[in-house]
Design a protein around this motif. Structure first.
Motif, PDB file in Angstrom:
ATOM      1  N   LYS A 114       1.789   6.614  -1.167  1.00 19.49           N
ATOM      2  CA  LYS A 114       0.614   7.013  -0.395  1.00 19.49           C
ATOM      3  C   LYS A 114       0.878   8.316   0.352  1.00 19.49           C
ATOM      4  CE  LYS A 114      -2.576   5.226   3.074  1.00 19.49           C
ATOM      5  NZ  LYS A 114      -2.342   6.145   4.180  1.00 19.49           N
ATOM      6  N   SER A 115       2.090   8.491   0.840  1.00 18.09           N
ATOM      7  CA  SER A 115       2.430   9.716   1.587  1.00 18.09           C
ATOM      8  C   SER A 115       2.295  10.958   0.709  1.00 18.09           C
ATOM      9  CB  SER A 115       3.842   9.618   2.154  1.00 18.09           C
ATOM     10  OG  SER A 115       4.786   9.462   1.126  1.00 18.09           O
ATOM     11  N   GLU A 116       2.577  10.823  -0.587  1.00 17.70           N
ATOM     12  CA  GLU A 116       2.419  11.959  -1.511  1.00 17.70           C
ATOM     13  C   GLU A 116       0.942  12.319  -1.674  1.00 17.70           C
ATOM     14  OE1 GLU A 116       4.749  13.911  -2.797  1.00 17.70           O
ATOM     15  OE2 GLU A 116       6.245  12.725  -1.719  1.00 17.70           O
ATOM     16  N   LEU A 117       0.094  11.311  -1.691  1.00 13.56           N
ATOM     17  CA  LEU A 117      -1.349  11.568  -1.803  1.00 13.56           C
ATOM     18  C   LEU A 117      -1.870  12.220  -0.526  1.00 13.56           C
ATOM     19  CD1 LEU A 117      -2.394   8.198  -3.459  1.00 13.56           C
ATOM     20  CD2 LEU A 117      -2.103  10.404  -4.580  1.00 13.56           C
ATOM     21  N   ASP A 118      -1.328  11.767   0.613  1.00 14.61           N
ATOM     22  CA  ASP A 118      -1.748  12.358   1.887  1.00 14.61           C
ATOM     23  C   ASP A 118      -1.363  13.829   1.975  1.00 14.61           C
ATOM     24  OD1 ASP A 118      -2.879   9.964   2.705  1.00 14.61           O
ATOM     25  OD2 ASP A 118      -1.050   9.300   3.758  1.00 14.61           O
ATOM     26  N   LYS A 119      -0.234  14.193   1.360  1.00  7.75           N
ATOM     27  CA  LYS A 119       0.196  15.592   1.352  1.00  7.75           C
ATOM     28  C   LYS A 119      -0.786  16.472   0.575  1.00  7.75           C
ATOM     29  CE  LYS A 119       5.151  14.638   1.494  1.00  7.75           C
ATOM     30  NZ  LYS A 119       6.398  14.681   0.710  1.00  7.75           N
ATOM     31  N   LEU A 120      -1.412  15.930  -0.450  1.00  8.33           N
ATOM     32  CA  LEU A 120      -2.378  16.692  -1.245  1.00  8.33           C
ATOM     33  C   LEU A 120      -3.619  17.036  -0.424  1.00  8.33           C
ATOM     34  CD1 LEU A 120      -2.387  14.843  -4.684  1.00  8.33           C
ATOM     35  CD2 LEU A 120      -1.503  17.113  -4.217  1.00  8.33           C
ATOM     36  N   SER A 175     -10.991  11.407 -10.429  1.00  6.80           N
ATOM     37  CA  SER A 175     -10.834  10.601 -11.637  1.00  6.80           C
ATOM     38  C   SER A 175      -9.363  10.251 -11.900  1.00  6.80           C
ATOM     39  CB  SER A 175     -11.391  11.350 -12.854  1.00  6.80           C
ATOM     40  OG  SER A 175     -10.570  12.461 -13.144  1.00  6.80           O
ATOM     41  N   GLU A 176      -9.171   9.177 -12.651  1.00  7.02           N
ATOM     42  CA  GLU A 176      -7.819   8.784 -13.067  1.00  7.02           C
ATOM     43  C   GLU A 176      -7.201   9.887 -13.929  1.00  7.02           C
ATOM     44  OE1 GLU A 176      -7.245   4.787 -14.647  1.00  7.02           O
ATOM     45  OE2 GLU A 176      -9.012   4.130 -13.514  1.00  7.02           O
ATOM     46  N   ALA A 177      -8.029  10.534 -14.737  1.00  2.00           N
ATOM     47  CA  ALA A 177      -7.546  11.624 -15.592  1.00  2.00           C
ATOM     48  C   ALA A 177      -6.979  12.757 -14.749  1.00  2.00           C
ATOM     49  CB  ALA A 177      -8.670  12.130 -16.488  1.00  2.00           C
ATOM     50  N   SER A 178      -7.609  13.037 -13.617  1.00  2.00           N
ATOM     51  CA  SER A 178      -7.109  14.095 -12.731  1.00  2.00           C
ATOM     52  C   SER A 178      -5.745  13.726 -12.158  1.00  2.00           C
ATOM     53  CB  SER A 178      -8.089  14.347 -11.587  1.00  2.00           C
ATOM     54  OG  SER A 178      -9.300  14.860 -12.089  1.00  2.00           O
ATOM     55  N   ILE A 179      -5.588  12.482 -11.769  1.00  3.80           N
ATOM     56  CA  ILE A 179      -4.293  12.010 -11.249  1.00  3.80           C
ATOM     57  C   ILE A 179      -3.232  12.141 -12.336  1.00  3.80           C
ATOM     58  CG2 ILE A 179      -2.991   9.995 -10.445  1.00  3.80           C
ATOM     59  CD1 ILE A 179      -4.803  10.939  -8.271  1.00  3.80           C
ATOM     60  N   ARG A 180      -3.554  11.681 -13.543  1.00  3.48           N
ATOM     61  CA  ARG A 180      -2.603  11.752 -14.657  1.00  3.48           C
ATOM     62  C   ARG A 180      -2.245  13.210 -14.989  1.00  3.48           C
ATOM     63  NH1 ARG A 180      -1.695   6.806 -16.556  1.00  3.48           N
ATOM     64  NH2 ARG A 180      -3.283   5.216 -16.276  1.00  3.48           N
ATOM     65  N   ARG A 181      -3.222  14.097 -14.898  1.00  2.35           N
ATOM     66  CA  ARG A 181      -2.987  15.517 -15.156  1.00  2.35           C
ATOM     67  C   ARG A 181      -2.022  16.100 -14.117  1.00  2.35           C
ATOM     68  NH1 ARG A 181      -7.949  17.205 -14.618  1.00  2.35           N
ATOM     69  NH2 ARG A 181      -8.650  16.038 -16.417  1.00  2.35           N
ATOM     70  N   LEU A 204       0.815  -1.208   0.000  1.00  2.53           N
ATOM     71  CA  LEU A 204       0.000   0.000   0.000  1.00  2.53           C
ATOM     72  C   LEU A 204       0.854   1.265   0.000  1.00  2.53           C
ATOM     73  CD1 LEU A 204      -2.852  -0.996   2.460  1.00  2.53           C
ATOM     74  CD2 LEU A 204      -2.920  -0.961  -0.026  1.00  2.53           C
ATOM     75  N   ASP A 205       2.155   1.130   0.214  1.00  2.00           N
ATOM     76  CA  ASP A 205       3.027   2.296   0.166  1.00  2.00           C
ATOM     77  C   ASP A 205       3.075   2.866  -1.253  1.00  2.00           C
ATOM     78  OD1 ASP A 205       5.515   1.189   2.564  1.00  2.00           O
ATOM     79  OD2 ASP A 205       3.647   2.257   2.839  1.00  2.00           O
ATOM     80  N   LEU A 206       2.958   2.009  -2.259  1.00  2.00           N
ATOM     81  CA  LEU A 206       2.940   2.440  -3.655  1.00  2.00           C
ATOM     82  C   LEU A 206       1.598   2.087  -4.264  1.00  2.00           C
ATOM     83  CD1 LEU A 206       6.461   1.322  -4.921  1.00  2.00           C
ATOM     84  CD2 LEU A 206       5.708   3.630  -4.403  1.00  2.00           C
ATOM     85  N   MET A 207       1.001   3.049  -4.945  1.00  2.08           N
ATOM     86  CA  MET A 207      -0.313   2.826  -5.551  1.00  2.08           C
ATOM     87  C   MET A 207      -0.263   3.067  -7.047  1.00  2.08           C
ATOM     88  SD  MET A 207      -2.940   4.734  -3.003  1.00  2.08           S
ATOM     89  CE  MET A 207      -3.235   4.186  -1.352  1.00  2.08           C
ATOM     90  N   THR A 208      -1.128   2.380  -7.753  1.00  2.00           N
ATOM     91  CA  THR A 208      -1.298   2.636  -9.178  1.00  2.00           C
ATOM     92  C   THR A 208      -2.119   3.907  -9.336  1.00  2.00           C
ATOM     93  OG1 THR A 208      -3.355   1.384  -9.307  1.00  2.00           O
ATOM     94  CG2 THR A 208      -1.309   0.143  -9.694  1.00  2.00           C
ATOM     95  N   VAL A 209      -2.231   4.389 -10.558  1.00  2.00           N
ATOM     96  CA  VAL A 209      -3.052   5.580 -10.826  1.00  2.00           C
ATOM     97  C   VAL A 209      -4.503   5.293 -10.437  1.00  2.00           C
ATOM     98  CG1 VAL A 209      -3.948   7.081 -12.648  1.00  2.00           C
ATOM     99  CG2 VAL A 209      -1.519   6.470 -12.617  1.00  2.00           C
ATOM    100  N   LYS A 210      -4.972   4.107 -10.761  1.00  2.00           N
ATOM    101  CA  LYS A 210      -6.347   3.731 -10.448  1.00  2.00           C
ATOM    102  C   LYS A 210      -6.579   3.688  -8.936  1.00  2.00           C
ATOM    103  CE  LYS A 210      -9.808   0.292 -11.699  1.00  2.00           C
ATOM    104  NZ  LYS A 210     -10.077  -0.881 -12.536  1.00  2.00           N
ATOM    105  N   GLN A 211      -5.647   3.084  -8.198  1.00  2.00           N
ATOM    106  CA  GLN A 211      -5.778   3.022  -6.744  1.00  2.00           C
ATOM    107  C   GLN A 211      -5.725   4.422  -6.131  1.00  2.00           C
ATOM    108  OE1 GLN A 211      -2.435   0.425  -6.145  1.00  2.00           O
ATOM    109  NE2 GLN A 211      -3.729  -1.371  -5.781  1.00  2.00           N
ATOM    110  N   ALA A 212      -4.838   5.263  -6.661  1.00  4.96           N
ATOM    111  CA  ALA A 212      -4.712   6.634  -6.153  1.00  4.96           C
ATOM    112  C   ALA A 212      -5.992   7.425  -6.395  1.00  4.96           C
ATOM    113  CB  ALA A 212      -3.527   7.327  -6.814  1.00  4.96           C
ATOM    114  N   SER A 213      -6.600   7.226  -7.568  1.00  9.75           N
ATOM    115  CA  SER A 213      -7.840   7.956  -7.868  1.00  9.75           C
ATOM    116  C   SER A 213      -8.965   7.519  -6.939  1.00  9.75           C
ATOM    117  CB  SER A 213      -8.237   7.771  -9.331  1.00  9.75           C
ATOM    118  OG  SER A 213      -8.652   6.449  -9.580  1.00  9.75           O
ATOM    119  N   LYS A 214      -9.022   6.225  -6.627  1.00 12.98           N
ATOM    120  CA  LYS A 214     -10.049   5.739  -5.694  1.00 12.98           C
ATOM    121  C   LYS A 214      -9.768   6.249  -4.281  1.00 12.98           C
ATOM    122  CE  LYS A 214     -11.501   1.610  -8.143  1.00 12.98           C
ATOM    123  NZ  LYS A 214     -11.623   0.152  -8.128  1.00 12.98           N
ATOM    124  N   TYR A 215      -8.492   6.278  -3.901  1.00 19.27           N
ATOM    125  CA  TYR A 215      -8.103   6.739  -2.566  1.00 19.27           C
ATOM    126  C   TYR A 215      -8.501   8.197  -2.352  1.00 19.27           C
ATOM    127  CZ  TYR A 215      -5.041   7.683   1.445  1.00 19.27           C
ATOM    128  OH  TYR A 215      -4.545   8.040   2.670  1.00 19.27           O
TER     129      TYR A 215
END
Length: 88
Positions: free
Chosen positions: A80-86, A54-60, A39-50
Motif C-alpha cells: 500500500k505504501s508504494e501506491l501511496d507514493k504514486l 484499470s488493472e491493465a494500468s497497474i500491470r503496465r 491491507l499492507d499487501l494488495m492484489t492487482v485488482k485491489q490496487a486498481s480499485k484503490y
C-alpha cells in the motif's frame, strides 16, 4: 536406517544454514507476523480499485518497473505504501 552424507556436503549445508540465519537476524522486520495487516499487501485488482485506475494500468506499471511489487509464488502483491507514493 542410516543415511550416508559426505562431510563436504554436510559442511556446505551447515554453512548455508548459518548464512541464512545471519541474514534473517539482520533483516528482521520490526513488525511481527501478527501485526502485519492484510491491507499492507494488495492484489492487482485491489490496487486498481484503490487508485481508481484499470488493472491493465497497474500491470503496465509493474511491467515497466514503475511500481515496486512482491511476487509470492505466482501471485503479485503490491505494498500500500508504494501506491501511496504514486499519488504524492
Amino acid at each position: 536406517m542410516m543415511i550416508a552424507i559426505d562431510e563436504k556436503r554436510l559442511d556446505n549445508l551447515e554453512e548455508k544454514i548459518s548464512n541464512l540465519t545471519e541474514y534473517l537476524k539482520a533483516n528482521q522486520s520490526s513488525k511481527s507476523i501478527n501485526e502485519i495487516s492484510t491491507l499492507d499487501l494488495m492484489t492487482v485488482k485491489q490496487a486498481s480499485k484503490y487508485l481508481n485506475i484499470s488493472e491493465a494500468s497497474i500491470r503496465r506499471m509493474i511491467e515497466k518497473r514503475e511500481l515496486k511489487f512482491k511476487k509470492i509464488r505466482f501471485a503479485i502483491r503490491i505494498e500500500k505504501s508504494e501506491l501511496d507514493k504514486l499519488v504524492k
